[in-house]
Design a protein around this motif. Structure first.
Motif, PDB file in Angstrom:
ATOM      1  N   THR A 153      34.153  35.929  26.763  1.00  0.00           N
ATOM      2  CA  THR A 153      35.212  35.036  27.241  1.00  0.00           C
ATOM      3  C   THR A 153      34.636  33.708  27.697  1.00  0.00           C
ATOM      4  OG1 THR A 153      36.571  36.919  27.938  1.00  0.00           O
ATOM      5  CG2 THR A 153      37.072  34.787  28.928  1.00  0.00           C
ATOM      6  N   ALA A 320      43.490  35.712  28.924  1.00  0.00           N
ATOM      7  CA  ALA A 320      42.291  36.553  28.867  1.00  0.00           C
ATOM      8  C   ALA A 320      42.583  37.946  29.392  1.00  0.00           C
ATOM      9  CB  ALA A 320      41.165  35.903  29.677  1.00  0.00           C
ATOM     10  N   ALA A 340      37.630  34.274  33.916  1.00  0.00           N
ATOM     11  CA  ALA A 340      37.952  33.323  32.847  1.00  0.00           C
ATOM     12  C   ALA A 340      38.465  32.002  33.417  1.00  0.00           C
ATOM     13  CB  ALA A 340      38.985  33.913  31.898  1.00  0.00           C
TER      14      ALA A 340
END
Length: 407
Positions: A153, A320, A340
Motif C-alpha cells: 500500500t 485501502a 495508508a
C-alpha cells in the motif's frame, strides 16, 4: 530570494537538523514523533515567519533540491517490488486507483480549475512509506502478511503520485506525454537489464577494495545512476522526482549481488549521505518556506487542517481498508486504512511544487502540510492501538539490520 550566502543560515540549518532527532528522542517516552516533524517545525521557527534568523538563498535552495532528489532516491531504494508481486500489490494498486478517482473529485470541488484541482486531489493520494516502515520493523510485523499488505500500500502510494506528478507537470498533450513516458520506460528497462547482468569479477574486487578507502567505487556508481536517471527525466521534460525514484529501484537491483555485509555498509553510507545531510536540509528549508502567517491569520484556513486530515482518511484510508483481502479482520482493516492515510513527505514535495508553479495558494499548502504532520503523529499510533500490543522482536544473530527512521 537573495543570491548572497547568509553565514548564520549555514549554521542554523544543520543545527536544526541536529536538534530534531534529539527532541524526538526526548519525547519518545511519552509519544513517538517522527524526526521529520521536528525538522519542519524548527525550520518554521528559524524562518522568516517567526524568528527570521535564516534566509533561503541560492545555495540553500540548491542543497534543498539535492535533498529532494536524495529523498526520492532512498524511497525507491526502500521498495523491493519483487517481494510484493501478486495479491498485495494488485489490491494496493486497485485501492490507489479508487483513491485517485476520489481525490480528483475532491480536487474539482475545491478548485474549478482542472489542473489546480488535480494537484489538490493528488496530495490526498500519497502514503508516507518511510514513516511507517520503521514502526512495522520495530513491532516485528514487517515479515507478516499484514506487513506485506501495508508495504504494498505504501509503495503504490509513493510510486503512483510520482508518476502523476511527472504527467501533470509536463504540460504536454496526452499523446506526447505517453510517448515521453514510453521513452523513459525504455531508458529504465535498459538500466534494469544492465543492473541485473552478472557482475565481472574485477568490479566485485574493486567494490570490496574501495569500500573503506577514498575510492568509494560503489557509492560513486550509485550516485552516477542517480545523476543519469534524473538527467534523463529532465531531458524528457519530466519531473526529476520520477528519475530519482527510479534510480533508487535500479540501484537496489545493481547492489543485489553484493555480499550481505558489504551491502549493509553501502546502504549505511547512502543513508548517511541522505538522512545525515541532504534530506534534513530539504525538510528544514520546507519549514522555512512554510507560510505560517497565512495559516494563522485566517480562521478559515486554520479550519482546513482538520478538514484535510479527515479527507486523508476518507480518500486514501477508506479505499485501502475496504479493498483489503476478505479474510482480514475489521481491526486490521482499520489499521491498514490508518497506515495508508499517513502522509507527509510527498505532501511537502507536491505542495512545494504547486506553490512554486502557481497552482496552489501558500495558505492551502500550509494547511495540507499541517494535516500531514498531524497524520504522522496520530494515525500510526492509532493503528498500533487497533492492532493490539505487538511487542518488538528481540535482536538475534543473523537478523538483517533494522534501518533507522528515514522520514
Amino acid at each position: 530570494m537573495s543570491a548572497a550566502v547568509h553565514p548564520l543560515t549555514l549554521i542554523l540549518i544543520p543545527a536544526a537538523a541536529v536538534a530534531a532527532p534529539l527532541l524526538a528522542d526526548r519525547l519518545l517516552r511519552w509519544i513517538a514523533v517522527p524526526t521529520v516533524v521536528f525538522e519542519i517545525v524548527l525550520g518554521v521557527l528559524i524562518g522568516p515567519d517567526v524568528l527570521d534568523w535564516a534566509r533561503v538563498d541560492d545555495l540553500v535552495t540548491a542543497l534543498s533540491q539535492f535533498g529532494l532528489a536524495m529523498l526520492m532516491f532512498l524511497a525507491g531504494y526502500e521498495i523491493d517490488f519483487a517481494k510484493l508481486r501478486g495479491g498485495p500489490l494488485k489490491r494496493a494498486g486497485t485501492a490507489w486507483l479508487a483513491t485517485v478517482v476520489l481525490g480528483l473529485g475532491v480536487g474539482a470541488l475545491v478548485n474549478p480549475n482542472p489542473l489546480d484541482g488535480a494537484f489538490a486531489g493528488l496530495v490526498l493520494t500519497t502514503t508516507a512509506l518511510g514513516t511507517i516502515l520503521p514502526i512495522l520493523r520495530d513491532s516485528g510485523e514487517l515479515p507478516t502478511p499484514f506487513g506485506s499488505l501495508v508495504m504494498a500500500t505504501g509503495a503504490v502510494g509513493e510510486f503512483g503520485p510520482i508518476i502523476a506528478i511527472a504527467v501533470l507537470l509536463s504540460g504536454n498533450s496526452p499523446a506526447r506525454t505517453a510517448v515521453i513516458l514510453g521513452a523513459f520506460a525504455v531508458i529504465t528497462a535498459f538500466a534494469v537489464l544492465g543492473a541485473q547482468r552478472p557482475r565481472p569479477d574485477w568490479v566485485t574486487r574493486l567494490i570490496e577494495r574501495t569500500l573503506r578507502t577514498s575510492g568509494q567505487f560503489a557509492i560513486r556508481a550509485v550516485i552516477l545512476v542517480l545523476a543519469v536517471m534524473v538527467a534523463a527525466a529532465i531531458w524528457l521534460d519530466l519531473d526529476m522526482l520520477l528519475g530519482a525514484f527510479t534510480a533508487g529501484i535500479v540501484s537496489r537491483m545493481l547492489l543485489s549481488g553484493v555480499r550481505a555485509h558489504e551491502e549493509e555498509v553501502i546502504e549505511a553510507k547512502l543513508e548517511s549521505i541522505g538522512f545525515g545531510f541532504l534530506v534534513p536540509v530539504f525538510f528544514v528549508v520546507s519549514g522555512m518556506n512554510f507560510d505560517l502567517d497565512a495559516l494563522l491569520d485566517d480562521p478559515g484556513t486554520l479550519l482546513l487542517v482538520p478538514v484535510f486530515l479527515v479527507l486523508l482518511l476518507a480518500v486514501r484510508g477508506a479505499p485501502a481498508a475496504l479493498l483489503a483481502p476478505a479474510g482480514l479482520g475489521q481491526r486490521d482493516r482499520g489499521a491498514l486504512g490508518l497506515y495508508a492515510a499517513t502522509a507527509l513527505p510527498l505532501v511537502v514535495v507536491i505542495t512545494t511544487i504547486e506553490v512554486e508553479a502557481g497552482h496552489m495558494p501558500s495558505s492551502t499548502a500550509a494547511a495540507l502540510v499541517g494535516a500531514g504532520m498531524l497524520s504522522v503523529l496520530v494515525f500510526p499510533l492509532a493503528a498500533q492501538r487497533l492492532r493490539g500490543d505487538v511487542r518488538p522482536l528481540a535482536p538475534e544473530a543473523g537478523r538483517p539490520r533494522v534501518r533507522a527512521e528515514s522520514w
